[in-house]
Structures are given as C-alpha cells and as structure tokens.
Write a protein that holds these residues in place. Structure first.
Motif, PDB file in Angstrom:
ATOM      1  N   MET A   1       0.838  -1.203   0.000  1.00  0.00           N
ATOM      2  CA  MET A   1       0.000   0.000   0.000  1.00  0.00           C
ATOM      3  C   MET A   1       0.878   1.260   0.000  1.00  0.00           C
ATOM      4  SD  MET A   1      -3.039   0.819   2.709  1.00  0.00           S
ATOM      5  CE  MET A   1      -2.983  -0.833   3.374  1.00  0.00           C
ATOM      6  N   ALA A   2       0.571   2.222  -0.823  1.00  0.00           N
ATOM      7  CA  ALA A   2       1.384   3.451  -0.851  1.00  0.00           C
ATOM      8  C   ALA A   2       1.292   4.176   0.496  1.00  0.00           C
ATOM      9  CB  ALA A   2       0.885   4.358  -1.968  1.00  0.00           C
ATOM     10  N   GLU A   3       2.346   4.903   0.813  1.00  0.00           N
ATOM     11  CA  GLU A   3       2.397   5.589   2.114  1.00  0.00           C
ATOM     12  C   GLU A   3       1.277   6.625   2.211  1.00  0.00           C
ATOM     13  OE1 GLU A   3       5.613   7.916   4.798  1.00  0.00           O
ATOM     14  OE2 GLU A   3       6.347   6.948   2.975  1.00  0.00           O
ATOM     15  N   GLY A   4       0.671   6.685   3.394  1.00  0.00           N
ATOM     16  CA  GLY A   4      -0.381   7.680   3.603  1.00  0.00           C
ATOM     17  C   GLY A   4      -1.754   7.243   3.137  1.00  0.00           C
ATOM     18  N   ILE A   5      -1.850   6.077   2.501  1.00  0.00           N
ATOM     19  CA  ILE A   5      -3.147   5.586   2.007  1.00  0.00           C
ATOM     20  C   ILE A   5      -3.767   4.686   3.079  1.00  0.00           C
ATOM     21  CG2 ILE A   5      -4.266   4.135   0.256  1.00  0.00           C
ATOM     22  CD1 ILE A   5      -3.153   6.305  -1.292  1.00  0.00           C
ATOM     23  N   ILE A   6      -5.058   4.894   3.334  1.00  0.00           N
ATOM     24  CA  ILE A   6      -5.765   3.916   4.164  1.00  0.00           C
ATOM     25  C   ILE A   6      -6.842   3.271   3.298  1.00  0.00           C
ATOM     26  CG2 ILE A   6      -5.323   4.873   6.471  1.00  0.00           C
ATOM     27  CD1 ILE A   6      -8.064   6.225   6.292  1.00  0.00           C
ATOM     28  N   GLU A   7      -6.870   1.961   3.306  1.00  0.00           N
ATOM     29  CA  GLU A   7      -7.826   1.256   2.462  1.00  0.00           C
ATOM     30  C   GLU A   7      -9.151   1.109   3.193  1.00  0.00           C
ATOM     31  OE1 GLU A   7      -6.179  -2.347   0.847  1.00  0.00           O
ATOM     32  OE2 GLU A   7      -5.228  -1.172  -0.746  1.00  0.00           O
ATOM     33  N   ILE A   8     -10.219   1.578   2.577  1.00  0.00           N
ATOM     34  CA  ILE A   8     -11.564   1.407   3.128  1.00  0.00           C
ATOM     35  C   ILE A   8     -12.222   0.247   2.390  1.00  0.00           C
ATOM     36  CG2 ILE A   8     -13.845   2.460   3.390  1.00  0.00           C
ATOM     37  CD1 ILE A   8     -12.430   5.199   3.517  1.00  0.00           C
ATOM     38  N   LYS A   9     -12.749  -0.706   3.158  1.00  0.00           N
ATOM     39  CA  LYS A   9     -13.458  -1.842   2.548  1.00  0.00           C
ATOM     40  C   LYS A   9     -14.610  -1.293   1.700  1.00  0.00           C
ATOM     41  CE  LYS A   9     -15.659  -6.158   3.930  1.00  0.00           C
ATOM     42  NZ  LYS A   9     -17.085  -6.131   4.251  1.00  0.00           N
ATOM     43  N   ALA A  10     -14.635  -1.669   0.438  1.00  0.00           N
ATOM     44  CA  ALA A  10     -15.607  -1.082  -0.489  1.00  0.00           C
ATOM     45  C   ALA A  10     -15.851  -2.043  -1.638  1.00  0.00           C
ATOM     46  CB  ALA A  10     -15.072   0.260  -1.012  1.00  0.00           C
ATOM     47  N   GLU A  11     -16.808  -1.696  -2.465  1.00  0.00           N
ATOM     48  CA  GLU A  11     -17.070  -2.432  -3.703  1.00  0.00           C
ATOM     49  C   GLU A  11     -16.807  -1.484  -4.870  1.00  0.00           C
ATOM     50  OE1 GLU A  11     -17.778  -5.563  -4.035  1.00  0.00           O
ATOM     51  OE2 GLU A  11     -18.164  -6.047  -1.933  1.00  0.00           O
ATOM     52  N   PRO A  12     -16.245  -1.957  -5.991  1.00  0.00           N
ATOM     53  CA  PRO A  12     -15.903  -3.339  -6.297  1.00  0.00           C
ATOM     54  C   PRO A  12     -14.545  -3.770  -5.742  1.00  0.00           C
ATOM     55  CG  PRO A  12     -15.465  -1.982  -8.208  1.00  0.00           C
ATOM     56  CD  PRO A  12     -16.037  -1.079  -7.165  1.00  0.00           C
ATOM     57  N   PHE A  13     -13.786  -2.851  -5.125  1.00  0.00           N
ATOM     58  CA  PHE A  13     -12.526  -3.207  -4.451  1.00  0.00           C
ATOM     59  C   PHE A  13     -12.211  -2.082  -3.487  1.00  0.00           C
ATOM     60  CE2 PHE A  13     -11.711  -1.407  -8.676  1.00  0.00           C
ATOM     61  CZ  PHE A  13     -10.905  -0.310  -8.391  1.00  0.00           C
ATOM     62  N   ALA A  14     -11.201  -2.277  -2.654  1.00  0.00           N
ATOM     63  CA  ALA A  14     -10.930  -1.318  -1.575  1.00  0.00           C
ATOM     64  C   ALA A  14     -10.709   0.093  -2.115  1.00  0.00           C
ATOM     65  CB  ALA A  14      -9.712  -1.775  -0.782  1.00  0.00           C
ATOM     66  N   PHE A  15     -11.236   1.069  -1.373  1.00  0.00           N
ATOM     67  CA  PHE A  15     -11.082   2.477  -1.751  1.00  0.00           C
ATOM     68  C   PHE A  15      -9.785   2.997  -1.130  1.00  0.00           C
ATOM     69  CE2 PHE A  15     -11.762   7.055  -1.065  1.00  0.00           C
ATOM     70  CZ  PHE A  15     -12.166   7.449  -2.331  1.00  0.00           C
ATOM     71  N   PRO A  16      -8.861   3.522  -1.967  1.00  0.00           N
ATOM     72  CA  PRO A  16      -7.553   3.954  -1.453  1.00  0.00           C
ATOM     73  C   PRO A  16      -7.612   5.381  -0.915  1.00  0.00           C
ATOM     74  CG  PRO A  16      -7.590   4.145  -3.840  1.00  0.00           C
ATOM     75  CD  PRO A  16      -8.960   3.665  -3.445  1.00  0.00           C
ATOM     76  N   ALA A  17      -8.087   5.528   0.319  1.00  0.00           N
ATOM     77  CA  ALA A  17      -8.331   6.874   0.857  1.00  0.00           C
ATOM     78  C   ALA A  17      -7.031   7.567   1.247  1.00  0.00           C
ATOM     79  CB  ALA A  17      -9.249   6.781   2.066  1.00  0.00           C
ATOM     80  N   LYS A  18      -6.976   8.858   0.913  1.00  0.00           N
ATOM     81  CA  LYS A  18      -5.858   9.720   1.322  1.00  0.00           C
ATOM     82  C   LYS A  18      -6.424  10.710   2.328  1.00  0.00           C
ATOM     83  CE  LYS A  18      -4.395   9.537  -3.469  1.00  0.00           C
ATOM     84  NZ  LYS A  18      -4.884  10.158  -4.699  1.00  0.00           N
ATOM     85  N   PRO A  19      -6.162  10.493   3.612  1.00  0.00           N
ATOM     86  CA  PRO A  19      -6.822  11.305   4.642  1.00  0.00           C
ATOM     87  C   PRO A  19      -6.619  12.809   4.465  1.00  0.00           C
ATOM     88  CG  PRO A  19      -5.691   9.442   5.635  1.00  0.00           C
ATOM     89  CD  PRO A  19      -5.311   9.448   4.183  1.00  0.00           C
ATOM     90  N   ASP A  20      -5.500  13.224   3.866  1.00  0.00           N
ATOM     91  CA  ASP A  20      -5.270  14.669   3.679  1.00  0.00           C
ATOM     92  C   ASP A  20      -6.112  15.246   2.557  1.00  0.00           C
ATOM     93  OD1 ASP A  20      -3.399  14.476   5.600  1.00  0.00           O
ATOM     94  OD2 ASP A  20      -1.662  14.512   4.256  1.00  0.00           O
TER      95      ASP A  20
END
Ligand code: TIU
Length: 231
Positions: A1-20
């Motif tokens: 996972m890229a730094e700073g990304i939090i994966e949110i369980k989602a469909e059709p695949f995880a959402f790569p959230a950037k909190p900033d």
C-alpha cells in the motif's frame, strides 16, 4: 500500500483513501425532500423513506468531524426572483406545488425559506461549507470546484438524497473532474427502493466506472482518530 493511504473496505474493491485529501459531501438533506408539504411530497413521493437514513447520515457526519475532515453540505434551491430556474425545470411534470410556489413550509426550494433548510438533526456547524445549487449536480453553476481546490480535496465521500438524482449526478460530475468518489450506502436514499439498488450497482460496475460504494461502518472504522481514549 502506498504511504499515507488507508484502504476502506468497499465495492468493487478497496477504496484507497488519502486522509489529507478526503471530504464528505452531504447532498440536499433538506426539509423540502424529507417532510410532508415539501417539494418531494409535491411530486407524489413517500418522504418517510428519506427520514429513515438520518441516523446513518448523522453518524457519518460526526465521524468526519471527529477526524478533522471537511464536511460540505449542499442544498438544491433557487433565487427568490427565479432567475436561475429554467422554465424547463419549473414546468416539468405535474406537481401539486411548483418550485417557487408558496407551500406550508414557505416558497418551495427557494433560498432562505424554512422548507429549503437542511433538517435540524443534520444542520451544518460553524466553518462547514454550504453550497446552494440550482441544478441536480452540485458542480453546475456553483463554487464547489473552487472550494475543493482551495482545500486540496481530491476524494469525495457521498451521502444524501436522492441516490439516483442529485447524488448520482454529482458523483458523475465529480468523476469527470478527476475526483475519486465513494458512496456511503446506508447514508443515501431514493423515493424508489429499486432505483437506489440500481444506482449503487451502476456506479460501481465496470471496475468503479463512476465510483466505489461502502458501508458507513467500514468508512467510520478507517477514518476514526487512532488511540484517543485510553488514559
Ligand atoms: N436532491 C434531489 O435529488 N432532487 C430531486 O429532485 N430528487 C428527486 O428524486 N426528485
């Protein structure tokens, strides 16, 4: 996972959230769509379906506030002189009350009228942006794009009503402008249950062609501030 990304369980695949770069957009949770005597009811709809999602929208908003992430509200409404209301919109269909007419909650979908307000449980707090929009999409003829740019936002979580009209229209506008979009399933509703199901399916089809969808709990779990409470 890229730094700073939090994966949110989602469909059709995880959402790569950037909190900033993440904001919540709450679409049109107005009395005019949720209460008897408003615009939604004038179109013949069961507005009780809308009020049922209020607790889920409320806890999603609270989660963003607790995480220090922006919450942006929209309201579908028009100027009192109706100069931003195309006749094609005012004259459409056969509602009992047209936009601009006087109803039990004031003039229907007019800026500043009681019925146009966001329902009190979900009211914006100081510092939150409220976008008044004359269209179904929140980017059309509004300052939303500039607001997001100024805040450095590139990812949008969506809640609000109705799923297949203003929410989906805004998600499509956002997608075309380069935003990554995530729809919170329990925090959106339609007057037509089958349209909500279909909108969710078409948004996330073809590898998230318009965006992702996720459950409110899964979004809240990942944006929650870590390690706050143990003394
Ligand atoms: N906010 C929004 O969705 N406006 C509508 O008019 N929706 C209907 O479903 N009618």
């Amino acid at each position: 996972m890229a730094e700073g990304i939090i994966e949110i369980k989602a469909e059709p695949f995880a959402f790569p959230a950037k909190p900033d770069a993440l904001a919540l957009i709450v679409i049109d949770m107005q009395r005019d769509f949720a209460e008897p005597g408003g615009f939604g009811a004038s179109l013949g709809n069961d507005v009780g379906r809308i009020t049922r999602i209020v607790p889920d929208v409320k806890r999603l908003i609270q989660g963003f506030r607790d995480a220090g992430l922006p919450v942006i509200h929209t309201m579908e409404c028009h100027k009192p002189d109706l100069s931003d209301l195309p006749p094609a919109k005012r004259d459409r269909g056969n509602p009992t009350l047209r936009i601009g007419d006087v109803g039990p909650m004031g003039r229907v979908l007019i800026s500043g009228e009681p019925g146009t307000a966001i329902i009190s449980e979900l009211a914006p707090i100081d510092g939150e942006v409220v976008i008044e929009k004359p269209g179904k999409g929140a980017f059309y003829a509004t300052e939303l794009g500039d607001v997001l740019k100024a805040k450095g936002i590139s990812q949008l979580v969506f809640a609000g009503v109705t799923t297949e009209v203003c929410v989906q229209t805004t998600m499509r506008e956002a997608n075309d402008r380069g935003y990554e979009c995530l729809l919170a399933e329990e925090a959106t509703e339609s007057y037509f249950p089958e349209f909500k199901v279909a909108a969710i399916a078409m948004i996330r089809a073809q590898g998230a062609i318009v965006g992702w969808t996720a459950h409110v709990d899964d979004i809240l779990e990942r944006i929650a501030p870590k390690g706050g409470t143990d003394a």
